[in-house]
Design a protein around this motif. Structure first.
Motif, PDB file in Angstrom:
ATOM      1  N   LEU A   1       0.831  -1.211   0.000  1.00  0.00           N
ATOM      2  CA  LEU A   1       0.000   0.000   0.000  1.00  0.00           C
ATOM      3  C   LEU A   1       0.854   1.246   0.000  1.00  0.00           C
ATOM      4  CD1 LEU A   1      -2.350  -2.041   1.901  1.00  0.00           C
ATOM      5  CD2 LEU A   1      -3.225  -0.503   0.134  1.00  0.00           C
TER       6      LEU A   1
ATOM      7  N   ASP B   1       0.468  -5.089   4.006  1.00  0.00           N
ATOM      8  CA  ASP B   1       1.744  -4.425   3.787  1.00  0.00           C
ATOM      9  C   ASP B   1       2.747  -4.941   4.814  1.00  0.00           C
ATOM     10  OD1 ASP B   1       2.428  -1.570   2.064  1.00  0.00           O
ATOM     11  OD2 ASP B   1       3.883  -2.276   3.550  1.00  0.00           O
TER      12      ASP B   1
ATOM     13  N   ASP C   1       5.184  -2.798   6.030  1.00  0.00           N
ATOM     14  CA  ASP C   1       5.686  -1.657   6.785  1.00  0.00           C
ATOM     15  C   ASP C   1       4.898  -1.472   8.089  1.00  0.00           C
ATOM     16  OD1 ASP C   1       6.411   0.789   7.740  1.00  0.00           O
ATOM     17  OD2 ASP C   1       6.344   1.795   5.788  1.00  0.00           O
TER      18      ASP C   1
ATOM     19  N   ALA D   1       1.869  -8.344   6.345  1.00  0.00           N
ATOM     20  CA  ALA D   1       2.080  -9.282   5.246  1.00  0.00           C
ATOM     21  C   ALA D   1       2.342 -10.691   5.768  1.00  0.00           C
ATOM     22  CB  ALA D   1       3.245  -8.815   4.377  1.00  0.00           C
TER      23      ALA D   1
ATOM     24  N   VAL E   1      10.485  -8.027  -4.312  1.00  0.00           N
ATOM     25  CA  VAL E   1       9.744  -8.942  -3.444  1.00  0.00           C
ATOM     26  C   VAL E   1       8.483  -9.475  -4.109  1.00  0.00           C
ATOM     27  CG1 VAL E   1      10.635  -7.895  -1.327  1.00  0.00           C
ATOM     28  CG2 VAL E   1       8.513  -7.038  -2.323  1.00  0.00           C
TER      29      VAL E   1
ATOM     30  N   VAL F   1       5.842 -12.458  -2.800  1.00  0.00           N
ATOM     31  CA  VAL F   1       4.442 -12.156  -2.499  1.00  0.00           C
ATOM     32  C   VAL F   1       3.524 -13.012  -3.363  1.00  0.00           C
ATOM     33  CG1 VAL F   1       2.662 -10.393  -2.776  1.00  0.00           C
ATOM     34  CG2 VAL F   1       4.826  -9.815  -1.661  1.00  0.00           C
TER      35      VAL F   1
ATOM     36  N   PHE G   1       1.568  -5.210 -10.768  1.00  0.00           N
ATOM     37  CA  PHE G   1       2.052  -3.882 -11.150  1.00  0.00           C
ATOM     38  C   PHE G   1       3.563  -3.767 -11.038  1.00  0.00           C
ATOM     39  CE2 PHE G   1      -2.374  -3.049 -10.389  1.00  0.00           C
ATOM     40  CZ  PHE G   1      -2.688  -2.134 -11.367  1.00  0.00           C
TER      41      PHE G   1
ATOM     42  N   PHE H   1      10.092   6.455 -13.221  1.00  0.00           N
ATOM     43  CA  PHE H   1      10.042   7.058 -14.549  1.00  0.00           C
ATOM     44  C   PHE H   1      11.304   7.865 -14.830  1.00  0.00           C
ATOM     45  CE2 PHE H   1       5.274   6.938 -13.839  1.00  0.00           C
ATOM     46  CZ  PHE H   1       5.156   5.731 -14.510  1.00  0.00           C
TER      47      PHE H   1
END
Ligand code: NAD
Ligand code: NAD
Lengths: 226, 226
Positions: free
Chosen positions: A99, A124, A126, A146, A169, A173, A188, B112
């Motif tokens: 996230l 997540d 973190d 996670a 990672v 995952v 992504f 980017f």
DNA sequence: AGAGATTTGTGAAGAAAAGCACAAATCCCC
DNA sequence: GGGGATTTGTGCTTTTCTTCACAAATCTCT
């Protein structure tokens, strides 16, 4: 108005290229429906979606014969048929892992819930994020650690997972998601994921998209100076 | 080590399917390079990128003959050739229109800048956002009013534009970008954009991606119960 | 009810992409 | 320097996708 005769539902495999376009037709039909249009021709719908009318008709012909010659398609009816074919009448549970910038944008986005995708889990790594809540569509969801992924996803019975973690990672995952029963993954992270048979992965690679545009842009320049 | 004879640079058109994969090879080669690898075979690179080795070799053969039979490819050299072919050695100026959930995630993303894409302009409609600054890669950029778009983009000489506004206004924003000289557009709004010849549009449609996964997911279920 | 105007559905042709398989080039080792 | 092992580059085949073009179905108007 004549009674609609039961149209023949085709039971062949739908070509992949067609599957990829059905959501686009679906969206255009939704717009037309909301605008109160009841009928649309292949020519009009093609114009709206940026394909040729022949391609559109052939695509639709793979689902069944839902049009009327000389007339066109009934917006609501065709829309329903596409939704049925694509499983959009079902509700799909989705979990998001990671996230950060992107994961949060996805979680907050309202457009998924309204299309039958319920975000049911957020994970997540973190410590600063774990426990904080995010508004996703109607409900608020707490970000879970996670380390709980395998257990929680299994319990939530989600079969769709979104990976929005750093590339390094992503495979880890992915493996965890698969172990927890996820069989479709939207990735992504800019990396290839290997998965066992029966698990689908689609990659959305934003940097690649820009690079592809840049490639064509360069070609335009070469032409001009040639 | 023999002198490298000048390899023949092919000057035919590169198939679109190949163009779409070059960024993926490029990224894998970058990883290998950073890991200190100097050579790679088509088999290994194919494994890393999720394609077959024959496809990979055919893709690369469209650029020129950069491999050595019996040996493989030199990582750094091949990487450079792909970069050159794709115009990644140039610097590309990019503007983003719409700094909501998604636009902000994109603007903040560091990936980017490191690939030759400089974000040089941010535009939004919302008075609350205008004037606020966003850190994009190295520099901070101020969000400018969308009414300035035409003038500012022309001045910035950006030819790549990203659209991250609601679908209803996407066509309008697109027209403005084109008028300002943008010739390549990455569109995140779930709608088809019509543009004059010479302007490329690539759509990234996240909801469609989920729907495609859901379609296949549904097929898996049908199989199981059949 | 028939003539003329639309618009679908689809065979058939054409183009693009993927997959196969092997000759040609190179390396390594004796 | 020659033989065996490796791996590329590519002609050929197969598959998938797109485009063309028209018969069949429907509607409208008189
Ligand atoms: N943000 C963008 O616009 C953008 C664009 C293109 C690609 N991407 C890719 O999307 C992915 C996410 O990008 P981002 O900008 O959101 O990155 P980010 O660094 O902002 O977020 C990544 C998140 O993943 C979490 N994370 C790290 N390891 C984890 C693990 N093992 N398990 C669970 N969570 C973990 C981190 O805590 C962080 O919250 C990256 O792979 C990036 O390359 C992002
Ligand atoms: N957020 C996501 O994860 C996600 C997922 C899929 C698709 N999308 C699509 O991406 C687009 C943006 O999504 P979002 O979640 O960031 O939406 P958002 O509502 O958070 O942001 C849209 C931004 O565009 C600005 N805007 C509106 N009209 C404008 C105009 N005429 N000129 C300039 N700026 C204008 C708004 O002020 C706002 O800041 C939408 O089309 C959405 O459907 C987003």
């Amino acid at each position: 108005m004549p009674l609609r005769t039961a149209p023949s539902v085709k039971r062949g495999k739908i070509p992949e290229a067609t599957v990829a376009r059905l959501p686009i037709y679906y969206r255009a039909l939704t717009q037309l429906f909301e605008r109160g249009e009841t009928r649309v021709s292949s020519e009009e719908l093609a114009e709206l979606t940026g394909v040729t009318s022949a391609k559109l008709r052939k695509d639709l012909s793979h689902l069944g014969t839902y049009g009327t010659r000389g007339v066109g398609y009934e917006v609501e009816y065709l829309r329903f048929q596409i939704a049925r074919e694509m499983g959009l009448n079902n509700d799909w549970s989705v979990v998001i892992v990671g996230l950060g910038n992107l994961g949060r944008a996805l979680a907050r986005y309202g457009g998924f819930g309204s299309r039958g995708f319920q975000i049911v889990g957020l994970f997540d790594h973190d410590a600063k994020l774990i426990g904080s809540k995010l508004r996703t569509g109607k409900s608020e969801i707490e970000i879970m650690p996670a380390t709980d992924l395998a257990r929680a996803v299994k319990q939530l019975k989600a079969r769709l997972g979104v990976i929005a973690v750093p590339a390094e990672v992503a495979q880890k995952v992915c493996d965890d998601l698969v172990k927890a029963g996820v069989t479709s993954i939207l990735n992504f992270a800019p990396t290839h994921l290997s998965t066992p048979d029966g698990v689908d992965v689609r990659r959305v690679d934003l940097a690649s998209e820009l690079q592809i545009l840049a490639f064509h842009e360069q070609k335009k320049n070469e032409e001009k100076s040639a």
